[in-house]
Design a protein around this motif. Sequence first.
Motif, PDB file in Angstrom:
ATOM      1  N   LEU A  34      -4.610  -6.215  -1.292  1.00 21.60           N
ATOM      2  CA  LEU A  34      -3.731  -5.064  -1.434  1.00 21.60           C
ATOM      3  C   LEU A  34      -3.719  -4.552  -2.871  1.00 21.60           C
ATOM      4  CD1 LEU A  34      -1.836  -3.275   0.162  1.00 21.60           C
ATOM      5  CD2 LEU A  34       0.005  -4.862  -0.370  1.00 21.60           C
ATOM      6  N   VAL A  35      -3.648  -5.453  -3.834  1.00 26.55           N
ATOM      7  CA  VAL A  35      -3.670  -5.043  -5.244  1.00 26.55           C
ATOM      8  C   VAL A  35      -5.015  -4.415  -5.600  1.00 26.55           C
ATOM      9  CG1 VAL A  35      -3.623  -5.933  -7.609  1.00 26.55           C
ATOM     10  CG2 VAL A  35      -1.887  -6.648  -5.987  1.00 26.55           C
ATOM     11  N   TYR A  36      -6.111  -4.964  -5.078  1.00 23.39           N
ATOM     12  CA  TYR A  36      -7.433  -4.382  -5.335  1.00 23.39           C
ATOM     13  C   TYR A  36      -7.538  -2.985  -4.714  1.00 23.39           C
ATOM     14  CZ  TYR A  36     -12.488  -3.847  -5.550  1.00 23.39           C
ATOM     15  OH  TYR A  36     -13.744  -3.373  -5.789  1.00 23.39           O
ATOM     16  N   ALA A  37      -7.004  -2.796  -3.521  1.00 18.42           N
ATOM     17  CA  ALA A  37      -7.027  -1.477  -2.889  1.00 18.42           C
ATOM     18  C   ALA A  37      -6.182  -0.486  -3.682  1.00 18.42           C
ATOM     19  CB  ALA A  37      -6.535  -1.581  -1.449  1.00 18.42           C
ATOM     20  N   LEU A  38      -5.035  -0.933  -4.204  1.00 19.41           N
ATOM     21  CA  LEU A  38      -4.230  -0.056  -5.055  1.00 19.41           C
ATOM     22  C   LEU A  38      -4.969   0.301  -6.339  1.00 19.41           C
ATOM     23  CD1 LEU A  38      -0.693  -1.631  -4.634  1.00 19.41           C
ATOM     24  CD2 LEU A  38      -1.401   0.652  -3.946  1.00 19.41           C
ATOM     25  N   TYR A  39      -5.695  -0.646  -6.894  1.00 21.85           N
ATOM     26  CA  TYR A  39      -6.499  -0.387  -8.092  1.00 21.85           C
ATOM     27  C   TYR A  39      -7.576   0.655  -7.802  1.00 21.85           C
ATOM     28  CZ  TYR A  39     -10.074  -1.179 -11.649  1.00 21.85           C
ATOM     29  OH  TYR A  39     -11.021  -1.000 -12.621  1.00 21.85           O
ATOM     30  N   LEU A  40      -8.273   0.506  -6.677  1.00 14.44           N
ATOM     31  CA  LEU A  40      -9.300   1.486  -6.309  1.00 14.44           C
ATOM     32  C   LEU A  40      -8.695   2.857  -6.055  1.00 14.44           C
ATOM     33  CD1 LEU A  40     -11.638  -0.589  -3.976  1.00 14.44           C
ATOM     34  CD2 LEU A  40     -12.056   0.117  -6.340  1.00 14.44           C
ATOM     35  N   SER A  41      -7.519   2.900  -5.459  1.00 17.52           N
ATOM     36  CA  SER A  41      -6.845   4.184  -5.245  1.00 17.52           C
ATOM     37  C   SER A  41      -6.454   4.813  -6.578  1.00 17.52           C
ATOM     38  CB  SER A  41      -5.603   3.995  -4.384  1.00 17.52           C
ATOM     39  OG  SER A  41      -5.963   3.620  -3.095  1.00 17.52           O
ATOM     40  N   PHE A  42      -6.062   3.995  -7.541  1.00 18.44           N
ATOM     41  CA  PHE A  42      -5.710   4.515  -8.859  1.00 18.44           C
ATOM     42  C   PHE A  42      -6.937   5.091  -9.556  1.00 18.44           C
ATOM     43  CE2 PHE A  42      -5.116   3.908 -13.460  1.00 18.44           C
ATOM     44  CZ  PHE A  42      -3.987   4.696 -13.639  1.00 18.44           C
TER      45      PHE A  42
ATOM     46  N   THR B 142      -2.871   5.725  -0.861  1.00 14.75           N
ATOM     47  CA  THR B 142      -2.136   5.069  -1.945  1.00 14.75           C
ATOM     48  C   THR B 142      -0.658   4.932  -1.597  1.00 14.75           C
ATOM     49  OG1 THR B 142      -3.679   5.987  -3.551  1.00 14.75           O
ATOM     50  CG2 THR B 142      -1.579   5.191  -4.394  1.00 14.75           C
ATOM     51  N   ALA B 143      -0.077   5.980  -1.030  1.00 10.97           N
ATOM     52  CA  ALA B 143       1.337   5.918  -0.647  1.00 10.97           C
ATOM     53  C   ALA B 143       1.568   4.863   0.427  1.00 10.97           C
ATOM     54  CB  ALA B 143       1.805   7.287  -0.157  1.00 10.97           C
ATOM     55  N   SER B 144       0.680   4.774   1.405  1.00  8.24           N
ATOM     56  CA  SER B 144       0.874   3.790   2.468  1.00  8.24           C
ATOM     57  C   SER B 144       0.676   2.365   1.944  1.00  8.24           C
ATOM     58  CB  SER B 144      -0.058   4.068   3.643  1.00  8.24           C
ATOM     59  OG  SER B 144      -1.403   3.911   3.272  1.00  8.24           O
ATOM     60  N   MET B 145      -0.289   2.158   1.059  1.00 11.60           N
ATOM     61  CA  MET B 145      -0.485   0.817   0.499  1.00 11.60           C
ATOM     62  C   MET B 145       0.671   0.422  -0.406  1.00 11.60           C
ATOM     63  SD  MET B 145      -4.530   0.414  -0.166  1.00 11.60           S
ATOM     64  CE  MET B 145      -4.628   1.819  -1.235  1.00 11.60           C
ATOM     65  N   THR B 146       1.228   1.381  -1.132  1.00  8.83           N
ATOM     66  CA  THR B 146       2.400   1.095  -1.954  1.00  8.83           C
ATOM     67  C   THR B 146       3.584   0.707  -1.070  1.00  8.83           C
ATOM     68  OG1 THR B 146       1.607   2.671  -3.602  1.00  8.83           O
ATOM     69  CG2 THR B 146       3.923   2.026  -3.735  1.00  8.83           C
TER      70      THR B 146
END
Length: 123
Positions: free
Chosen positions: A32-40, A58-62
Amino acid sequence: YPEKSVGKCQTSPTEDIQYFLVPFCVLNMGCLVYALYLSFITRNMVHGMHLSEGMWITASMTGIFQVLLLGIPILVIVSMDANAFYFVKVCLIFIVSMSMTSFIFLPKMYGLYFDIPQGKSTL
């Protein structure tokens, strides 16, 4: 031939559940943190396209991250009461599923039914 069978996977009484739970949680949170990083990283890509979903993913993963951050301690607190544990688990699954589905599909449905394409007149 047996007419009915029941299967169940569980740890033996001598094994501790932490050996399974900790790696699962670390892997889940790490992904999840890696996916948020890629979204950033990809946040500044072209957003004019109709199928651009970076902001909504990004909103859904957050949202999932927040639910897990708050939901896991609540599950630990209510773990002794079976009814409360079941209710909290069902609510967490519902919130995660609906937030992901809503953030992905509702903007597309709104754009399909309410947005006017550029270059088209309303007359």
